[in-house]
Design a protein around this motif. Structure first.
Motif, PDB file in Angstrom:
ATOM      1  N   ALA A  27      -7.140 -18.033  -2.854  1.00  0.00           N
ATOM      2  CA  ALA A  27      -6.652 -18.138  -4.400  1.00  0.00           C
ATOM      3  C   ALA A  27      -6.668 -19.414  -4.967  1.00  0.00           C
ATOM      4  O   ALA A  27      -6.174 -19.660  -5.979  1.00  0.00           O
ATOM      5  N   ALA A  28      -7.659 -20.113  -4.743  1.00  0.00           N
ATOM      6  CA  ALA A  28      -7.946 -21.486  -5.134  1.00  0.00           C
ATOM      7  C   ALA A  28      -8.697 -21.016  -6.373  1.00  0.00           C
ATOM      8  O   ALA A  28      -9.551 -20.049  -6.650  1.00  0.00           O
ATOM      9  N   PRO A  29      -8.572 -21.966  -7.310  1.00  0.00           N
ATOM     10  CA  PRO A  29      -9.638 -22.030  -8.869  1.00  0.00           C
ATOM     11  C   PRO A  29     -11.064 -21.653  -8.400  1.00  0.00           C
ATOM     12  O   PRO A  29     -11.412 -22.056  -7.463  1.00  0.00           O
ATOM     13  N   ASP A  30     -11.670 -21.072  -9.240  1.00  0.00           N
ATOM     14  CA  ASP A  30     -12.946 -20.805  -9.273  1.00  0.00           C
ATOM     15  C   ASP A  30     -13.800 -21.952  -9.212  1.00  0.00           C
ATOM     16  O   ASP A  30     -13.797 -22.719 -10.287  1.00  0.00           O
ATOM     17  N   GLN A  31     -14.558 -22.516  -8.283  1.00  0.00           N
ATOM     18  CA  GLN A  31     -15.125 -23.897  -8.230  1.00  0.00           C
ATOM     19  C   GLN A  31     -16.362 -23.673  -9.300  1.00  0.00           C
ATOM     20  O   GLN A  31     -16.830 -24.727  -9.805  1.00  0.00           O
ATOM     21  N   ARG A  32     -16.947 -22.535  -9.526  1.00  0.00           N
ATOM     22  CA  ARG A  32     -18.084 -22.307 -10.458  1.00  0.00           C
ATOM     23  C   ARG A  32     -17.725 -22.800 -12.059  1.00  0.00           C
ATOM     24  O   ARG A  32     -18.498 -23.092 -12.792  1.00  0.00           O
ATOM     25  N   ILE A  33     -16.356 -22.910 -12.222  1.00  0.00           N
ATOM     26  CA  ILE A  33     -16.099 -23.265 -13.523  1.00  0.00           C
ATOM     27  C   ILE A  33     -14.954 -24.638 -13.683  1.00  0.00           C
ATOM     28  O   ILE A  33     -14.366 -24.905 -14.154  1.00  0.00           O
ATOM     29  N   ILE A  59      -5.078 -24.917 -12.481  1.00  0.00           N
ATOM     30  CA  ILE A  59      -6.316 -24.760 -13.371  1.00  0.00           C
ATOM     31  C   ILE A  59      -7.335 -25.643 -13.486  1.00  0.00           C
ATOM     32  O   ILE A  59      -8.362 -25.604 -14.074  1.00  0.00           O
ATOM     33  N   LEU A  60      -6.999 -26.881 -12.795  1.00  0.00           N
ATOM     34  CA  LEU A  60      -8.044 -27.916 -12.785  1.00  0.00           C
ATOM     35  C   LEU A  60      -8.715 -27.919 -11.129  1.00  0.00           C
ATOM     36  O   LEU A  60      -9.776 -27.314 -10.951  1.00  0.00           O
ATOM     37  N   PHE A  61      -8.072 -28.677 -10.291  1.00  0.00           N
ATOM     38  CA  PHE A  61      -8.671 -28.992  -9.111  1.00  0.00           C
ATOM     39  C   PHE A  61      -7.251 -28.977  -7.988  1.00  0.00           C
ATOM     40  O   PHE A  61      -6.395 -29.642  -8.391  1.00  0.00           O
ATOM     41  N   PRO A  62      -7.304 -28.159  -7.046  1.00  0.00           N
ATOM     42  CA  PRO A  62      -6.318 -28.081  -5.989  1.00  0.00           C
ATOM     43  C   PRO A  62      -6.158 -29.775  -5.638  1.00  0.00           C
ATOM     44  O   PRO A  62      -5.134 -29.957  -5.191  1.00  0.00           O
ATOM     45  N   LEU A  82      -5.721  -8.730  -2.148  1.00  0.00           N
ATOM     46  CA  LEU A  82      -6.974  -8.993  -2.722  1.00  0.00           C
ATOM     47  C   LEU A  82      -6.780  -9.875  -3.852  1.00  0.00           C
ATOM     48  O   LEU A  82      -6.034  -9.740  -4.846  1.00  0.00           O
ATOM     49  N   ASN A  83      -7.674 -11.081  -3.753  1.00  0.00           N
ATOM     50  CA  ASN A  83      -7.546 -12.018  -4.780  1.00  0.00           C
ATOM     51  C   ASN A  83      -8.961 -12.187  -5.293  1.00  0.00           C
ATOM     52  O   ASN A  83      -9.857 -12.360  -4.559  1.00  0.00           O
ATOM     53  N   VAL A  84      -9.258 -12.201  -6.577  1.00  0.00           N
ATOM     54  CA  VAL A  84     -10.819 -12.039  -7.107  1.00  0.00           C
ATOM     55  C   VAL A  84     -11.221 -13.455  -7.889  1.00  0.00           C
ATOM     56  O   VAL A  84     -12.044 -13.509  -8.433  1.00  0.00           O
ATOM     57  N   SER A  85      -9.969 -14.510  -7.560  1.00  0.00           N
ATOM     58  CA  SER A  85     -10.399 -15.807  -8.536  1.00  0.00           C
ATOM     59  C   SER A  85     -11.875 -16.378  -7.981  1.00  0.00           C
ATOM     60  O   SER A  85     -12.323 -17.228  -8.790  1.00  0.00           O
ATOM     61  N   ASN A  86     -11.886 -16.269  -6.797  1.00  0.00           N
ATOM     62  CA  ASN A  86     -13.385 -16.729  -6.248  1.00  0.00           C
ATOM     63  C   ASN A  86     -14.755 -15.843  -6.132  1.00  0.00           C
ATOM     64  O   ASN A  86     -15.807 -16.082  -5.474  1.00  0.00           O
ATOM     65  N   VAL A  87     -14.415 -14.464  -6.473  1.00  0.00           N
ATOM     66  CA  VAL A  87     -15.336 -13.499  -6.414  1.00  0.00           C
ATOM     67  C   VAL A  87     -16.185 -13.568  -7.944  1.00  0.00           C
ATOM     68  O   VAL A  87     -15.439 -13.497  -8.655  1.00  0.00           O
TER      69      VAL A  87
END
Length: 453
Positions: free
Chosen positions: A91-97, A292-295, A425-430
């Motif tokens: 559920a962590a923020p998307d590292q790609r952004i 929204i920024l970094f864990p 199911l969490n899609v934040s990192n997919v």
């Protein structure tokens, strides 16, 4: 937002989806100006800013190209010998952004600006200049508070630990949480041996009759809730439900602790937090800036009733003296410069694409028993019921072989409360281009492994 910033967001979105693939040439300045009906100077400024942030590069007499990142190819897929792993559990923020370059700049500026303060302890409440910015920022969510009410914490987790530990004016000690609910808070309550009662929540909202029965016992200290974008359900409470919670809290002298952790993803301008619907001093508002920024940023904010400020402050000092000054100072510069607003729009744009793909996948598979009852209009996460005779461990192992990671909702329930086997199911990192495919694979494995009655 300025025109060149909006153009940057649009271009970055097309890069992330692979429409403008890495290493490939971007449209010319003239073509892009025609495409977006803007001046050439706007395109030039957008390209210059993107080049500063290492998203694109220019070749004299040739044009602009998308940066080819090491280990990644079109659509941000890893260039490895094995198939890409799709993580539907994190559920962590998307590292790609992640805004690496922007925030690195802010950290460097913070070190220069606050070099004398970094070698001393901060204040209990937080950096005063950051609190002023947070006050204005929270007002944008309809959370109007005096500066004295705002306390910077080391994430929402620390705020919860303080609230659980400190005494409240109502003199009670039992906590009420939603079921399912925030798994780390459940673990915290168990470790600290805090009395806790669960109230059922499903796709339709809270069981308000059960909630009133619990409140009426006269032993409830506070009720912890995620009114919008609930994790793991992915749903939000209605205005009527929020107002009923307020009415019950006032009637039975119960405090409300509102965790608005994904407020930045809200697209409905009329959807406000519980805090906005009452002037009662019994609502505590929590918000994370790590989501929204970094864990690792570990900055959150608590908006407290006046009666709780001194006690909360004393307990906070005991726990960690103060919240990281460098994180606070960097966040202040990041927000003051306008970078936060730009990043928030980028995050919303990225997650909106993911939400659409998730809902498209749910619709596409709605003919299957596991997906048939799953409501639409989810955010970035949802739950899916599993066939009664299929164990989660079996499905998890099978999906792992196909490079898909999933999780169950068991940890989101109090001991003994988990009765129906559910996939979370969490899609934040997919990658959004892989969501429909990934859920299709999950469905096919459920069908393959399921033993009919």
């Amino acid at each position: 937002m300025k025109k060149y910033s909006r153009l940057m967001l649009a271009l970055e979105g097309r890069i992330q989806t692979g429409e403008f693939s890495q290493g490939k040439k971007l449209p010319s300045i003239r073509n892009l100006a025609e495409m977006y009906s803007c001046n050439k100077s706007t395109v030039i400024r957008a390209y210059e800013e993107m080049e500063k942030h290492h998203l694109i590069y220019s070749i004299p007499q040739s044009g602009y190209y998308v940066v080819q990142k090491k280990g990644w190819n079109q659509g941000n897929l890893p260039q490895e010998n094995i198939e890409m792993v799709l993580d539907f559990a994190s559920a962590a923020p998307d590292q790609r952004i992640f805004p690496y370059v922007d925030f690195q700049h802010c950290i460097n500026k913070a070190i220069d600006a606050y070099k004398d303060d970094l070698f001393t302890y901060g204040t209990r409440k937080g950096l005063s200049s950051l609190i002023q910015i947070l006050q204005r920022h929270l007002a944008g969510y309809q959370v109007f508070a005096d500066k004295e009410q705002i306390m910077v914490t080391s994430g929402v987790q620390q705020a919860l630990a303080i609230l659980v530990s400190m005494p409240f004016p109502n003199g009670r000690d039992t906590i009420v949480i939603e079921q399912p609910g925030y798994f780390l808070f459940i673990e915290m309550l168990n470790i600290m041996n805090i009395p806790v009662i669960g109230v059922p929540r499903d796709d339709e909202g809270l069981d308000l009759e059960k909630l009133e029965d619990i409140f009426a016992t006269g032993s409830i200290k506070f009720f912890y809730t995620m009114p919008r974008f609930h994790n793991p359900l992915g749903t939000s409470l209605t205005l009527k439900q929020k107002q009923e919670i307020i009415r019950l809290a006032l009637k039975y002298d119960v405090y409300i602790v509102e965790d608005d952790y994904l407020a930045d993803l809200e697209g409905d301008s009329k959807a406000d937090p519980i805090y906005a619907y009452t002037t009662s001093p019994q609502v505590i508002y929590l918000k994370s800036y790590s989501k929204i920024l970094f864990p690792g940023l570990r900055v959150g904010v608590a908006v407290l009733p006046t009666l709780l400020i001194d006690t909360f402050s004393r307990f906070k000092v005991i726990m960690d003296i103060d919240t990281s000054m460098i994180s606070q100072a960097a966040l202040e510069i990041y927000m003051k410069s306008g970078m936060f607003e730009r990043h928030r729009e980028r995050i919303k744009s990225s997650y909106n694409r993911k939400m659409k793909q998730l809902n498209q996948a749910l619709v596409r598979n709605s003919d299957h028993e596991s997906f048939a009852s799953t409501p639409r209009n989810r955010v970035i996460h949802t739950i899916v019921p599993m066939p009664s005779k299929l164990s989660f461990a079996t499905l998890k192992h099978a999906l792992h072989k196909r490079n898909i990671i999933v999780d169950s909702t068991e940890a989101y329930y109090l001991s003994g409360g988990y009765t129906e086997s559910m996939l979370r199911l969490n899609v934040s990192n997919v990658p959004d281009t892989s969501i429909v495919t990934g859920i299709g694979i999950i469905r096919s494995e459920i069908e393959r492994l399921h033993i009919p009655h």
